[in-house]
Design a protein around this motif. Structure first.
Motif, PDB file in Angstrom:
ATOM      1  N   GLY A  46       0.810  -1.215   0.000  1.00  0.00           N
ATOM      2  CA  GLY A  46       0.000   0.000   0.000  1.00  0.00           C
ATOM      3  C   GLY A  46       0.842   1.264   0.000  1.00  0.00           C
ATOM      4  N   THR A  47       1.977   1.223   0.663  1.00  0.00           N
ATOM      5  CA  THR A  47       2.881   2.374   0.702  1.00  0.00           C
ATOM      6  C   THR A  47       3.440   2.643  -0.685  1.00  0.00           C
ATOM      7  N   VAL A  48       3.853   1.589  -1.365  1.00  0.00           N
ATOM      8  CA  VAL A  48       4.398   1.737  -2.721  1.00  0.00           C
ATOM      9  C   VAL A  48       3.318   2.243  -3.668  1.00  0.00           C
ATOM     10  N   TYR A  49       2.118   1.690  -3.559  1.00  0.00           N
ATOM     11  CA  TYR A  49       1.036   2.138  -4.436  1.00  0.00           C
ATOM     12  C   TYR A  49       0.684   3.607  -4.189  1.00  0.00           C
ATOM     13  N   ALA A  50       0.758   4.051  -2.964  1.00  0.00           N
ATOM     14  CA  ALA A  50       0.507   5.471  -2.670  1.00  0.00           C
ATOM     15  C   ALA A  50       1.562   6.353  -3.346  1.00  0.00           C
ATOM     16  N   VAL A  51       2.816   5.917  -3.336  1.00  0.00           N
ATOM     17  CA  VAL A  51       3.881   6.653  -4.019  1.00  0.00           C
ATOM     18  C   VAL A  51       3.602   6.675  -5.520  1.00  0.00           C
ATOM     19  N   LEU A  52       3.210   5.543  -6.079  1.00  0.00           N
ATOM     20  CA  LEU A  52       2.940   5.477  -7.515  1.00  0.00           C
ATOM     21  C   LEU A  52       1.785   6.388  -7.911  1.00  0.00           C
ATOM     22  N   VAL A  53       0.737   6.435  -7.111  1.00  0.00           N
ATOM     23  CA  VAL A  53      -0.386   7.331  -7.387  1.00  0.00           C
ATOM     24  C   VAL A  53       0.104   8.783  -7.366  1.00  0.00           C
ATOM     25  N   ARG A  54       0.916   9.112  -6.372  1.00  0.00           N
ATOM     26  CA  ARG A  54       1.426  10.477  -6.228  1.00  0.00           C
ATOM     27  C   ARG A  54       2.288  10.876  -7.426  1.00  0.00           C
ATOM     28  N   ILE A  55       3.213  10.005  -7.844  1.00  0.00           N
ATOM     29  CA  ILE A  55       4.098  10.390  -8.953  1.00  0.00           C
ATOM     30  C   ILE A  55       3.349  10.380 -10.290  1.00  0.00           C
ATOM     31  N   GLU A  56       2.311   9.547 -10.388  1.00  0.00           N
ATOM     32  CA  GLU A  56       1.482   9.579 -11.602  1.00  0.00           C
ATOM     33  C   GLU A  56       0.713  10.893 -11.675  1.00  0.00           C
ATOM     34  N   ARG A  57       0.120  11.316 -10.572  1.00  0.00           N
ATOM     35  CA  ARG A  57      -0.633  12.580 -10.540  1.00  0.00           C
ATOM     36  C   ARG A  57       0.259  13.780 -10.846  1.00  0.00           C
ATOM     37  N   ARG A  58       1.515  13.691 -10.427  1.00  0.00           N
ATOM     38  CA  ARG A  58       2.468  14.785 -10.675  1.00  0.00           C
ATOM     39  C   ARG A  58       3.048  14.749 -12.082  1.00  0.00           C
ATOM     40  N   GLY A  59       2.678  13.738 -12.865  1.00  0.00           N
ATOM     41  CA  GLY A  59       3.119  13.649 -14.254  1.00  0.00           C
ATOM     42  C   GLY A  59       4.563  13.220 -14.416  1.00  0.00           C
ATOM     43  N   LEU A  60       5.088  12.458 -13.455  1.00  0.00           N
ATOM     44  CA  LEU A  60       6.496  12.048 -13.496  1.00  0.00           C
ATOM     45  C   LEU A  60       6.709  10.718 -14.209  1.00  0.00           C
ATOM     46  N   VAL A  61       5.621  10.016 -14.481  1.00  0.00           N
ATOM     47  CA  VAL A  61       5.709   8.702 -15.122  1.00  0.00           C
ATOM     48  C   VAL A  61       4.676   8.596 -16.232  1.00  0.00           C
ATOM     49  N   ASP A  62       4.974   7.719 -17.174  1.00  0.00           N
ATOM     50  CA  ASP A  62       3.996   7.315 -18.160  1.00  0.00           C
ATOM     51  C   ASP A  62       3.472   5.961 -17.706  1.00  0.00           C
ATOM     52  N   VAL A  63       2.198   5.714 -17.971  1.00  0.00           N
ATOM     53  CA  VAL A  63       1.565   4.482 -17.516  1.00  0.00           C
ATOM     54  C   VAL A  63       0.955   3.761 -18.708  1.00  0.00           C
ATOM     55  N   GLU A  64       1.263   2.472 -18.788  1.00  0.00           N
ATOM     56  CA  GLU A  64       0.654   1.619 -19.807  1.00  0.00           C
ATOM     57  C   GLU A  64      -0.032   0.460 -19.100  1.00  0.00           C
ATOM     58  N   ASP A  81      10.407  12.286 -19.136  1.00  0.00           N
ATOM     59  CA  ASP A  81      11.390  13.375 -19.020  1.00  0.00           C
ATOM     60  C   ASP A  81      11.184  14.208 -17.757  1.00  0.00           C
ATOM     61  N   ARG A  82       9.948  14.482 -17.430  1.00  0.00           N
ATOM     62  CA  ARG A  82       9.655  15.253 -16.212  1.00  0.00           C
ATOM     63  C   ARG A  82      10.111  14.473 -14.969  1.00  0.00           C
ATOM     64  N   GLY A  83       9.889  13.164 -14.972  1.00  0.00           N
ATOM     65  CA  GLY A  83      10.332  12.313 -13.872  1.00  0.00           C
ATOM     66  C   GLY A  83      11.852  12.270 -13.772  1.00  0.00           C
ATOM     67  N   ARG A  84      12.540  12.228 -14.925  1.00  0.00           N
ATOM     68  CA  ARG A  84      14.013  12.236 -14.910  1.00  0.00           C
ATOM     69  C   ARG A  84      14.541  13.536 -14.313  1.00  0.00           C
ATOM     70  N   SER A  85      13.881  14.628 -14.647  1.00  0.00           N
ATOM     71  CA  SER A  85      14.266  15.918 -14.083  1.00  0.00           C
ATOM     72  C   SER A  85      14.075  15.921 -12.567  1.00  0.00           C
ATOM     73  N   ASP A  86      12.941  15.384 -12.127  1.00  0.00           N
ATOM     74  CA  ASP A  86      12.670  15.290 -10.690  1.00  0.00           C
ATOM     75  C   ASP A  86      13.691  14.378 -10.005  1.00  0.00           C
ATOM     76  N   LEU A  87      14.051  13.275 -10.664  1.00  0.00           N
ATOM     77  CA  LEU A  87      15.052  12.363 -10.111  1.00  0.00           C
ATOM     78  C   LEU A  87      16.411  13.042 -10.022  1.00  0.00           C
ATOM     79  N   ASP A  88      16.772  13.825 -11.038  1.00  0.00           N
ATOM     80  CA  ASP A  88      18.039  14.576 -10.989  1.00  0.00           C
ATOM     81  C   ASP A  88      18.066  15.502  -9.777  1.00  0.00           C
ATOM     82  N   GLU A  89      16.938  16.171  -9.530  1.00  0.00           N
ATOM     83  CA  GLU A  89      16.843  17.063  -8.362  1.00  0.00           C
ATOM     84  C   GLU A  89      16.955  16.260  -7.068  1.00  0.00           C
ATOM     85  N   PHE A  90      16.326  15.092  -7.034  1.00  0.00           N
ATOM     86  CA  PHE A  90      16.440  14.221  -5.860  1.00  0.00           C
ATOM     87  C   PHE A  90      17.910  13.887  -5.602  1.00  0.00           C
TER      88      PHE A  90
END
Length: 109
Positions: A46-64, A81-90
């Motif tokens: 559930g913790t991982v799924y909450a993270v996935l929902v959050r990063i999907e809503r923020r547009g950091l991942v593509d979902v298929e 690309d947006r997720g890679r930018s966020d990861l670089d900042e992380f």
């Protein structure tokens, strides 16, 4: 995992998930299993799924949607690309924090 480790992990779990997705697309259970294999045994799905929902809503991942061996289609996440930018900042933030913590540790000896 102790309480302190659990609390610290909550603060960096999103970055860890993004880092994993930078290596390959994955679905939620696969990410949870990888985390557990890496020693994070107390991570709840559930913790991982909450993270996935959050990063999907923020547009950091593509979902298929992909077929599952059993059950409904599963969501497969891949870093965009947006997720890679966020990861670089992380990683920049992580580098800063680890340098400062190491400095504090050395000064405290």
């Amino acid at each position: 995992m102790g309480k302190q480790m659990t609390e610290m992990l909550k603060g960096v779990l999103e970055g860890i998930v993004l880092a994993l997705l930078a290596t390959r697309p994955a679905y939620g259970y696969e990410i949870t299993a990888w985390l557990r294999d890496q020693g994070f045994a107390d991570i709840a799905e559930g913790t991982v799924y909450a993270v996935l929902v959050r990063i999907e809503r923020r547009g950091l991942v593509d979902v298929e949607k992909a077929p599952s061996e059993r059950g409904p289609l599963r969501k497969v996440y891949s870093l965009n690309d947006r997720g890679r930018s966020d990861l670089d900042e992380f990683w920049r933030t992580w580098g800063f924090l680890t340098e400062r913590l190491q400095q504090l540790r050395q000064e405290g000896r």
